[in-house]
Enzyme design. Structure first.
Site, PDB file in Angstrom:
ATOM      1  N   ARG A  36       3.598  -0.916  -1.524  1.00 21.89           N
ATOM      2  CA  ARG A  36       4.282  -0.830  -2.811  1.00 21.89           C
ATOM      3  C   ARG A  36       4.766   0.593  -3.030  1.00 21.89           C
ATOM      4  O   ARG A  36       4.072   1.553  -2.711  1.00 21.89           O
ATOM      5  CB  ARG A  36       3.327  -1.206  -3.958  1.00 21.89           C
ATOM      6  CG  ARG A  36       2.825  -2.633  -3.893  1.00 21.89           C
ATOM      7  CD  ARG A  36       1.909  -2.956  -5.053  1.00 21.89           C
ATOM      8  NE  ARG A  36       0.654  -2.212  -4.994  1.00 21.89           N
ATOM      9  CZ  ARG A  36      -0.364  -2.397  -5.832  1.00 21.89           C
ATOM     10  NH1 ARG A  36      -0.251  -3.273  -6.807  1.00 21.89           N
ATOM     11  NH2 ARG A  36      -1.467  -1.696  -5.707  1.00 21.89           N
ATOM     12  N   ASP A  82       6.200   3.180  -6.105  1.00 21.14           N
ATOM     13  CA  ASP A  82       6.162   3.296  -7.557  1.00 21.14           C
ATOM     14  C   ASP A  82       7.564   3.434  -8.134  1.00 21.14           C
ATOM     15  O   ASP A  82       8.550   3.604  -7.412  1.00 21.14           O
ATOM     16  CB  ASP A  82       5.318   4.507  -7.958  1.00 21.14           C
ATOM     17  CG  ASP A  82       3.832   4.303  -7.676  1.00 21.14           C
ATOM     18  OD1 ASP A  82       3.390   3.136  -7.620  1.00 21.14           O
ATOM     19  OD2 ASP A  82       3.127   5.312  -7.511  1.00 21.14           O
ATOM     20  N   ARG A 132       2.384  11.819  -3.530  1.00 21.71           N
ATOM     21  CA  ARG A 132       2.847  12.683  -4.607  1.00 21.71           C
ATOM     22  C   ARG A 132       1.751  13.633  -5.070  1.00 21.71           C
ATOM     23  O   ARG A 132       2.026  14.786  -5.436  1.00 21.71           O
ATOM     24  CB  ARG A 132       3.357  11.839  -5.766  1.00 21.71           C
ATOM     25  CG  ARG A 132       4.667  11.113  -5.449  1.00 21.71           C
ATOM     26  CD  ARG A 132       4.992  10.067  -6.498  1.00 21.71           C
ATOM     27  NE  ARG A 132       5.091  10.663  -7.818  1.00 21.71           N
ATOM     28  CZ  ARG A 132       4.987   9.963  -8.946  1.00 21.71           C
ATOM     29  NH1 ARG A 132       4.762   8.651  -8.921  1.00 21.71           N
ATOM     30  NH2 ARG A 132       5.100  10.575 -10.114  1.00 21.71           N
TER      31      ARG A 132
END
Length: 248
Positions: free
Chosen positions: A49, A51, A194
């Site tokens: 996935r 974001d 991140r």
């Protein structure tokens, strides 16, 4: 038959990859296009996935359908059903038990950073108005290769069985007008890349020294690490599989 789709997308207009009840996602748009083209309900499973706002140069997804006779023609037709910011790079037939998520052996991300305003990269790279020390950031990044537990970089409350990841590559390099951080591993935790980038920037900007970075790695505490870098600089670039997963 089961097929792997190799897709790319710009994440700017999507609330991530995964279908959500009240927001548009890449998965929703892709499933709608496939269902319209094939005239039956199609569901896809992705390798992972991304974001909200994160991009992908390569995300692999699988779906099941009766045999497709001409894969090249199907690829062109599917692309015509998709918006300009989502593209099908390739389609391949795979073993019937092949799984886009569970059979992936390595994933690779890139993070793009610029230190001078560039209108052509404004929504695809993070603009930092200071130049960090990339040599120090690479020294810190090298420590990731010898570490296993990355709970300190995982989104709080993540429901996972293990925080262990095998990081195989982690390095900054200059490419044209941008600095690019490449990181590859067998798996990643949610928000991990991140968070890693944000913490490396703390080192590069002199807000954290090497010993403090080591302590962050050992802490297993997300609050000890730096803030997450903005989503629009992040790209999923490769998902790798064993060769025997593909049919000739």
């Amino acid at each position: 038959m089961r097929y792997f789709l190799d897709i790319a997308y710009k994440g700017k207009h999507y609330h991530g990859w995964q279908i959500q009840p009240n927001a548009i996602s890449v998965q929703q748009v892709l499933e709608n296009a496939l269902s319209t083209l094939l005239r039956e309900k199609i569901q896809v499973t992705g390798a992972g996935r991304t974001d909200t706002g994160v991009h992908a140069k390569q995300l692999i997804v699988h779906f099941d359908i009766e045999t497709l006779d001409d894969l090249i023609a199907f690829q062109h037709r599917l692309n015509s059903f998709l918006p300009s910011d989502i593209a099908i790079n390739d389609i391949k037939a795979v073993q019937k038990e092949a799984h886009a998520r569970f059979d992936a052996v390595e994933r690779e991300y890139e993070y793009l950073l610029i230190t001078q305003k560039n209108p052509f990269l404004s929504d695809s790279a993070f603009l930092l108005n200071r130049t960090p020390d990339f040599d120090k950031m690479n020294q810190a990044a090298a420590l990731l290769l010898d570490h296993q537990d990355f709970q300190c970089f995982s989104r709080s409350g993540s429901d996972v069985k293990t925080y262990h990841c095998d990081v195989r590559k982690a390095r900054w390099e200059k490419r044209g007008d941008a600095w690019v951080f490449t990181i590859a591993a067998d798996r990643f935790l949610r928000n991990m890349v991140r968070a890693v980038v944000g913490t490396l920037l703390e080192v590069g900007l002199g807000k954290m020294d090497m010993d403090q970075f080591r302590q962050v790695l050992l802490s297993k505490d997300r609050s000890k690490a730096g803030a997450s870098a903005p989503a629009h600089g992040l790209y999923l670039v490769h998902v790798n599989y064993p060769e025997n997963i593909y049919l000739d």
